[in-house]
Design a protein around this motif. Sequence first.
Motif, PDB file in Angstrom:
ATOM      1  N   LYS A   2      -4.367  -1.023 -19.320  1.00 61.99           N
ATOM      2  CA  LYS A   2      -2.938  -0.941 -19.074  1.00 61.99           C
ATOM      3  C   LYS A   2      -2.670  -0.837 -17.576  1.00 61.99           C
ATOM      4  O   LYS A   2      -3.481  -0.306 -16.824  1.00 61.99           O
ATOM      5  N   LYS A   3      -1.504  -1.358 -17.171  1.00 66.19           N
ATOM      6  CA  LYS A   3      -1.156  -1.373 -15.760  1.00 66.19           C
ATOM      7  C   LYS A   3       0.265  -0.869 -15.569  1.00 66.19           C
ATOM      8  O   LYS A   3       1.116  -1.004 -16.453  1.00 66.19           O
ATOM      9  N   THR A   4       0.529  -0.314 -14.385  1.00 69.61           N
ATOM     10  CA  THR A   4       1.902   0.025 -14.026  1.00 69.61           C
ATOM     11  C   THR A   4       2.636  -1.264 -13.679  1.00 69.61           C
ATOM     12  O   THR A   4       2.028  -2.329 -13.520  1.00 69.61           O
ATOM     13  N   VAL A   5       3.953  -1.163 -13.545  1.00 71.49           N
ATOM     14  CA  VAL A   5       4.747  -2.373 -13.375  1.00 71.49           C
ATOM     15  C   VAL A   5       4.348  -3.158 -12.129  1.00 71.49           C
ATOM     16  O   VAL A   5       4.323  -4.395 -12.138  1.00 71.49           O
ATOM     17  N   HIS A   6       3.995  -2.471 -11.036  1.00 71.38           N
ATOM     18  CA  HIS A   6       3.678  -3.188  -9.799  1.00 71.38           C
ATOM     19  C   HIS A   6       2.342  -3.915  -9.898  1.00 71.38           C
ATOM     20  O   HIS A   6       2.231  -5.081  -9.505  1.00 71.38           O
ATOM     21  N   SER A   7       1.320  -3.257 -10.414  1.00 66.82           N
ATOM     22  CA  SER A   7       0.032  -3.935 -10.560  1.00 66.82           C
ATOM     23  C   SER A   7       0.115  -5.012 -11.643  1.00 66.82           C
ATOM     24  O   SER A   7      -0.502  -6.074 -11.538  1.00 66.82           O
ATOM     25  N   PHE A   8       0.901  -4.735 -12.691  1.00 67.96           N
ATOM     26  CA  PHE A   8       1.142  -5.725 -13.747  1.00 67.96           C
ATOM     27  C   PHE A   8       1.815  -6.965 -13.153  1.00 67.96           C
ATOM     28  O   PHE A   8       1.440  -8.111 -13.450  1.00 67.96           O
ATOM     29  N   SER A   9       2.806  -6.733 -12.295  1.00 66.56           N
ATOM     30  CA  SER A   9       3.525  -7.817 -11.639  1.00 66.56           C
ATOM     31  C   SER A   9       2.588  -8.677 -10.807  1.00 66.56           C
ATOM     32  O   SER A   9       2.647  -9.911 -10.838  1.00 66.56           O
ATOM     33  N   GLN A  10       1.698  -8.038 -10.059  1.00 65.61           N
ATOM     34  CA  GLN A  10       0.763  -8.784  -9.221  1.00 65.61           C
ATOM     35  C   GLN A  10      -0.213  -9.600 -10.065  1.00 65.61           C
ATOM     36  O   GLN A  10      -0.608 -10.699  -9.683  1.00 65.61           O
ATOM     37  N   SER A  11      -0.577  -9.078 -11.227  1.00 65.17           N
ATOM     38  CA  SER A  11      -1.545  -9.773 -12.084  1.00 65.17           C
ATOM     39  C   SER A  11      -0.961 -11.046 -12.691  1.00 65.17           C
ATOM     40  O   SER A  11      -1.652 -12.061 -12.813  1.00 65.17           O
ATOM     41  N   ILE A  12       0.316 -11.005 -13.095  1.00 62.65           N
ATOM     42  CA  ILE A  12       0.884 -12.166 -13.799  1.00 62.65           C
ATOM     43  C   ILE A  12       1.830 -12.989 -12.920  1.00 62.65           C
ATOM     44  O   ILE A  12       2.337 -14.028 -13.354  1.00 62.65           O
ATOM     45  N   GLY A  13       2.081 -12.535 -11.678  1.00 63.50           N
ATOM     46  CA  GLY A  13       2.868 -13.329 -10.741  1.00 63.50           C
ATOM     47  C   GLY A  13       4.357 -13.353 -11.006  1.00 63.50           C
ATOM     48  O   GLY A  13       5.039 -14.327 -10.666  1.00 63.50           O
ATOM     49  N   GLN A  33       4.880   6.777 -20.354  1.00 61.71           N
ATOM     50  CA  GLN A  33       3.953   7.882 -20.162  1.00 61.71           C
ATOM     51  C   GLN A  33       4.707   9.192 -19.917  1.00 61.71           C
ATOM     52  O   GLN A  33       5.909   9.186 -19.617  1.00 61.71           O
ATOM     53  N   PRO A  34       3.998  10.342 -20.059  1.00 60.60           N
ATOM     54  CA  PRO A  34       4.653  11.640 -19.829  1.00 60.60           C
ATOM     55  C   PRO A  34       5.301  11.747 -18.448  1.00 60.60           C
ATOM     56  O   PRO A  34       6.295  12.468 -18.279  1.00 60.60           O
ATOM     57  N   ASN A  35       4.745  11.031 -17.475  1.00 60.34           N
ATOM     58  CA  ASN A  35       5.319  11.107 -16.129  1.00 60.34           C
ATOM     59  C   ASN A  35       6.546  10.207 -15.962  1.00 60.34           C
ATOM     60  O   ASN A  35       7.118  10.109 -14.880  1.00 60.34           O
ATOM     61  N   GLY A  36       6.940   9.502 -17.049  1.00 59.65           N
ATOM     62  CA  GLY A  36       8.130   8.658 -17.006  1.00 59.65           C
ATOM     63  C   GLY A  36       7.868   7.219 -16.618  1.00 59.65           C
ATOM     64  O   GLY A  36       8.793   6.395 -16.657  1.00 59.65           O
ATOM     65  N   PHE A  37       6.636   6.894 -16.252  1.00 63.37           N
ATOM     66  CA  PHE A  37       6.303   5.521 -15.880  1.00 63.37           C
ATOM     67  C   PHE A  37       5.928   4.716 -17.123  1.00 63.37           C
ATOM     68  O   PHE A  37       5.405   5.262 -18.098  1.00 63.37           O
ATOM     69  N   TYR A  38       6.184   3.418 -17.047  1.00 66.83           N
ATOM     70  CA  TYR A  38       5.803   2.516 -18.133  1.00 66.83           C
ATOM     71  C   TYR A  38       4.459   1.879 -17.819  1.00 66.83           C
ATOM     72  O   TYR A  38       4.150   1.570 -16.662  1.00 66.83           O
ATOM     73  N   GLU A  39       3.671   1.685 -18.881  1.00 67.04           N
ATOM     74  CA  GLU A  39       2.397   0.996 -18.727  1.00 67.04           C
ATOM     75  C   GLU A  39       2.392  -0.253 -19.597  1.00 67.04           C
ATOM     76  O   GLU A  39       2.825  -0.230 -20.753  1.00 67.04           O
ATOM     77  N   TYR A  40       1.912  -1.348 -19.002  1.00 71.18           N
ATOM     78  CA  TYR A  40       1.965  -2.662 -19.642  1.00 71.18           C
ATOM     79  C   TYR A  40       0.559  -3.135 -19.975  1.00 71.18           C
ATOM     80  O   TYR A  40      -0.375  -2.942 -19.191  1.00 71.18           O
ATOM     81  N   ASP A  41       0.428  -3.785 -21.147  1.00 73.68           N
ATOM     82  CA  ASP A  41      -0.883  -4.287 -21.544  1.00 73.68           C
ATOM     83  C   ASP A  41      -0.861  -5.813 -21.647  1.00 73.68           C
ATOM     84  O   ASP A  41       0.115  -6.476 -21.261  1.00 73.68           O
ATOM     85  N   ILE A  42      -1.921  -6.378 -22.184  1.00 68.18           N
ATOM     86  CA  ILE A  42      -2.056  -7.837 -22.254  1.00 68.18           C
ATOM     87  C   ILE A  42      -0.977  -8.455 -23.146  1.00 68.18           C
ATOM     88  O   ILE A  42      -0.467  -9.540 -22.866  1.00 68.18           O
ATOM     89  N   ASN A  43      -0.600  -7.766 -24.225  1.00 64.13           N
ATOM     90  CA  ASN A  43       0.453  -8.304 -25.092  1.00 64.13           C
ATOM     91  C   ASN A  43       1.764  -8.482 -24.326  1.00 64.13           C
ATOM     92  O   ASN A  43       2.445  -9.507 -24.448  1.00 64.13           O
ATOM     93  N   GLU A  44       2.125  -7.441 -23.539  1.00 61.91           N
ATOM     94  CA  GLU A  44       3.352  -7.559 -22.745  1.00 61.91           C
ATOM     95  C   GLU A  44       3.243  -8.707 -21.728  1.00 61.91           C
ATOM     96  O   GLU A  44       4.224  -9.400 -21.451  1.00 61.91           O
ATOM     97  N   ALA A  45       2.043  -8.905 -21.201  1.00 66.32           N
ATOM     98  CA  ALA A  45       1.835  -9.995 -20.243  1.00 66.32           C
ATOM     99  C   ALA A  45       2.094 -11.345 -20.901  1.00 66.32           C
ATOM    100  O   ALA A  45       2.796 -12.213 -20.350  1.00 66.32           O
ATOM    101  N   MET A  46       1.538 -11.541 -22.102  1.00 66.43           N
ATOM    102  CA  MET A  46       1.706 -12.821 -22.785  1.00 66.43           C
ATOM    103  C   MET A  46       3.163 -13.052 -23.176  1.00 66.43           C
ATOM    104  O   MET A  46       3.691 -14.166 -23.059  1.00 66.43           O
ATOM    105  N   ILE A  47       3.829 -11.986 -23.639  1.00 64.37           N
ATOM    106  CA  ILE A  47       5.232 -12.130 -24.027  1.00 64.37           C
ATOM    107  C   ILE A  47       6.092 -12.437 -22.804  1.00 64.37           C
ATOM    108  O   ILE A  47       6.985 -13.294 -22.847  1.00 64.37           O
TER     109      ILE A  47
END
Length: 268
Positions: A2-13, A33-47
């Motif tokens: 899983k990735k945070t939005v910024h690293s997720f963004s860099q991975s999928i462009g 997550q408990p800290n309020g941040f969202y984590e994204y996985d491969i499914n979210e990337a494909m969608i």
Amino acid sequence: MKKTVHSFSQSIGIHPETIRYYRQSGLIFPQIQPNGFYEYDINEAMITLLVREMKAYGWNLSTIKDYMNGQKLGDLHCSLQIQEAALRKQIRLAELKLARIQETQAYLESGLRLTGKVEEFDGPATWAIPFTNGQSDFRKKTNLDQWNEHFPFVYTSVTIPLPLLQDEDTLVYQGYCGLGALIHYVEEFKLPVDDTCFFQPGGHFIRTCITTKSVHQIHVHDLFILKEYAKTHHYRFASCTGGRVLLTQYAQKDPIFHLLVWIRVEPE
């Protein structure tokens, strides 16, 4: 992983704000997550990538969400069929515009070549719809509004009726000003014609380019070159003139019209 939005963004462009917007629109559902941040996985990337692909076909996010919430593949197929038909119509129009640009280039080349000269050519039929009545006055009602919607497939035209051309006592031709079009554009766009319009059949023509200060009052000497050419080559005029205004220039606020004029001729 899983990735945070910024690293997720860099991975999928895809920009982080776009990803957040898709999440807020209910298209992707990353885990919070408990800290309020969202984590994204491969499914979210494909969608996310699929949403971008579907947007490229012209669908808005609301439509894409409907497809994701139960619309069938068949519905998607039908939607693409509709888009295909619309695109084919646009392609057809683009092809017509390209042909029209090439035709106009040929008109302009003729204008440059034919000042003070005459040439023969074979050409198609044309229609012309006037807004003047032959008395240097406006007609009360015309169908020019429907013709005006189809520039550049129509052109600014001047027509001189055949009886005027044949009148040896006439010193000034009363030109009928309006719009003209090649017959295949009249048929393609179903342009309205009536008994006030001028039809010039296709056939063999002679043409020249003149300059004149008035297009609704054309002096006989302006067309003398065409009359002399027809006489020496044993032709007779067989229809009204066709005329296209190529350019208007000003000389101390007075207009000078560059007018390409053609007349269908037949052997005497």
